[in-house]
Design a protein around this motif. Structure first.
Motif, PDB file in Angstrom:
ATOM      1  N   ILE A   1       9.218  30.295  -6.722  1.00 19.93           N
ATOM      2  CA  ILE A   1       9.996  31.396  -6.896  1.00 19.93           C
ATOM      3  C   ILE A   1       8.960  32.729  -6.544  1.00 19.93           C
ATOM      4  O   ILE A   1       7.803  32.631  -6.982  1.00 19.93           O
ATOM      5  N   ASP A   2       9.587  33.604  -5.791  1.00 15.46           N
ATOM      6  CA  ASP A   2       8.943  34.674  -5.320  1.00 15.46           C
ATOM      7  C   ASP A   2       9.272  35.835  -5.980  1.00 15.46           C
ATOM      8  O   ASP A   2      10.659  36.425  -5.828  1.00 15.46           O
ATOM      9  N   LEU A   3       9.036  36.698  -7.078  1.00 12.58           N
ATOM     10  CA  LEU A   3       9.273  37.942  -7.654  1.00 12.58           C
ATOM     11  C   LEU A   3       9.080  39.120  -7.026  1.00 12.58           C
ATOM     12  O   LEU A   3       7.826  39.303  -6.753  1.00 12.58           O
ATOM     13  N   GLY A   4      10.076  40.139  -6.973  1.00 16.58           N
ATOM     14  CA  GLY A   4       9.754  41.129  -6.186  1.00 16.58           C
ATOM     15  C   GLY A   4       9.320  41.027  -4.720  1.00 16.58           C
ATOM     16  O   GLY A   4       8.480  41.305  -4.163  1.00 16.58           O
ATOM     17  N   CYS A   5      10.434  40.523  -4.166  1.00 14.44           N
ATOM     18  CA  CYS A   5       9.852  39.452  -2.681  1.00 14.44           C
ATOM     19  C   CYS A   5      10.311  40.471  -1.507  1.00 14.44           C
ATOM     20  O   CYS A   5       9.685  40.250  -0.518  1.00 14.44           O
ATOM     21  N   ALA A   6      10.973  41.570  -1.785  1.00 15.11           N
ATOM     22  CA  ALA A   6      11.235  42.429  -0.604  1.00 15.11           C
ATOM     23  C   ALA A   6       9.895  42.936   0.014  1.00 15.11           C
ATOM     24  O   ALA A   6       9.016  43.485  -0.577  1.00 15.11           O
ATOM     25  N   PRO A   7       9.715  43.068   1.461  1.00 15.73           N
ATOM     26  CA  PRO A   7      11.031  42.800   2.413  1.00 15.73           C
ATOM     27  C   PRO A   7      11.022  41.403   2.792  1.00 15.73           C
ATOM     28  O   PRO A   7      11.806  41.059   3.662  1.00 15.73           O
ATOM     29  N   GLY A   8      10.032  40.507   2.350  1.00 18.91           N
ATOM     30  CA  GLY A   8      10.266  38.905   2.497  1.00 18.91           C
ATOM     31  C   GLY A   8       9.169  38.286   3.192  1.00 18.91           C
ATOM     32  O   GLY A   8       9.343  37.283   3.691  1.00 18.91           O
ATOM     33  N   SER A   9       7.947  38.971   3.469  1.00 17.62           N
ATOM     34  CA  SER A   9       7.051  38.357   4.417  1.00 17.62           C
ATOM     35  C   SER A   9       6.422  37.119   3.401  1.00 17.62           C
ATOM     36  O   SER A   9       5.922  36.203   4.044  1.00 17.62           O
TER      37      SER A   9
END
Length: 200
Positions: free
Chosen positions: A44-52
């Motif tokens: 799980i990736d929290l605060g993932c924007a922009p997505g790299s």
């Protein structure tokens, strides 16, 4: 400022290699040094924007990859992106419906900076502590956690909480960080499990 970032080798490399931001190389650097992600991990990736980081995670594991951010994410193949606040019970329920537990949780989120150093550092530590609280709820025992924070007066508080909950804790400044940045990553390996949660 645009020309400054344009000269940054990681910025240029990201554009050449198809990553959405230079931050991709921070996660690749952390993975090379600490091996936090295995090829079958659910992450799980929290605060993932922009997505790299989601792009890198999708390359590193064949498990489920879930990203959460307040902002919408341009879709990435075989990645589940959820729009919302990862601190809310509503979002927790949405995540639990997908995976009740994760092997790894990562967070590269940072608050919008005001320019007031001590205030910004305090907000960054607060955000990283909220990410840690999420990890304590969702990590499997033995799981790993990576979180960005900023060194300052409150840094020792999250470091202590990490040491209370993980058998191995390292503080690392990525080679891909911008010069002059106070950001560091805390890497927690081998989560002790929820029975060892610290209130402090």
């Amino acid at each position: 400022m645009g020309s400054q970032w344009g000269r940054d080798r990681f910025y240029r490399k990201a554009r050449t290699e198809g990553y959405r931001s230079r931050a991709a190389y921070k996660l690749l650097d952390i993975q090379k040094r600490f091996q936090v992600i295995r090829d079958d991990d659910n992450v799980i990736d929290l605060g993932c924007a922009p997505g790299s980081w989601l792009q890198v995670l999708r390359e590193l594991t064949e498990g489920q990859v879930i990203g959460i951010d307040l902002n919408p994410i341009v879709p990435i193949e075989n990645v589940t992106a959820l729009k919302g606040d990862f601190t809310t019970e509503h979002m927790h329920e949405k995540v639990r419906a997908l995976i009740p537990e994760a092997n790894v949780i990562v967070c590269d989120a940072a608050p919008k900076l005001s320019g007031h150093k001590s205030y910004d550092q305090a907000r960054a530590v607060d955000l990283s502590e909220m990410a840690l609280d999420f990890a304590l709820d969702f990590l499997k025992p033995g799981g790993n956690f990576v979180v960005k924070t900023f060194q300052g007066d409150m840094f020792h508080l999250i470091l202590k909480k990490m040491r209370d909950n993980f058998y191995g804790v390292k503080v690392y400044r990525s080679k891909a960080a911008r010069k002059g940045s106070a950001e560091v990553y805390i890497i927690g390996k081998k989560f002790k499990g929820r029975q060892n949660d610290s209130e402090g």
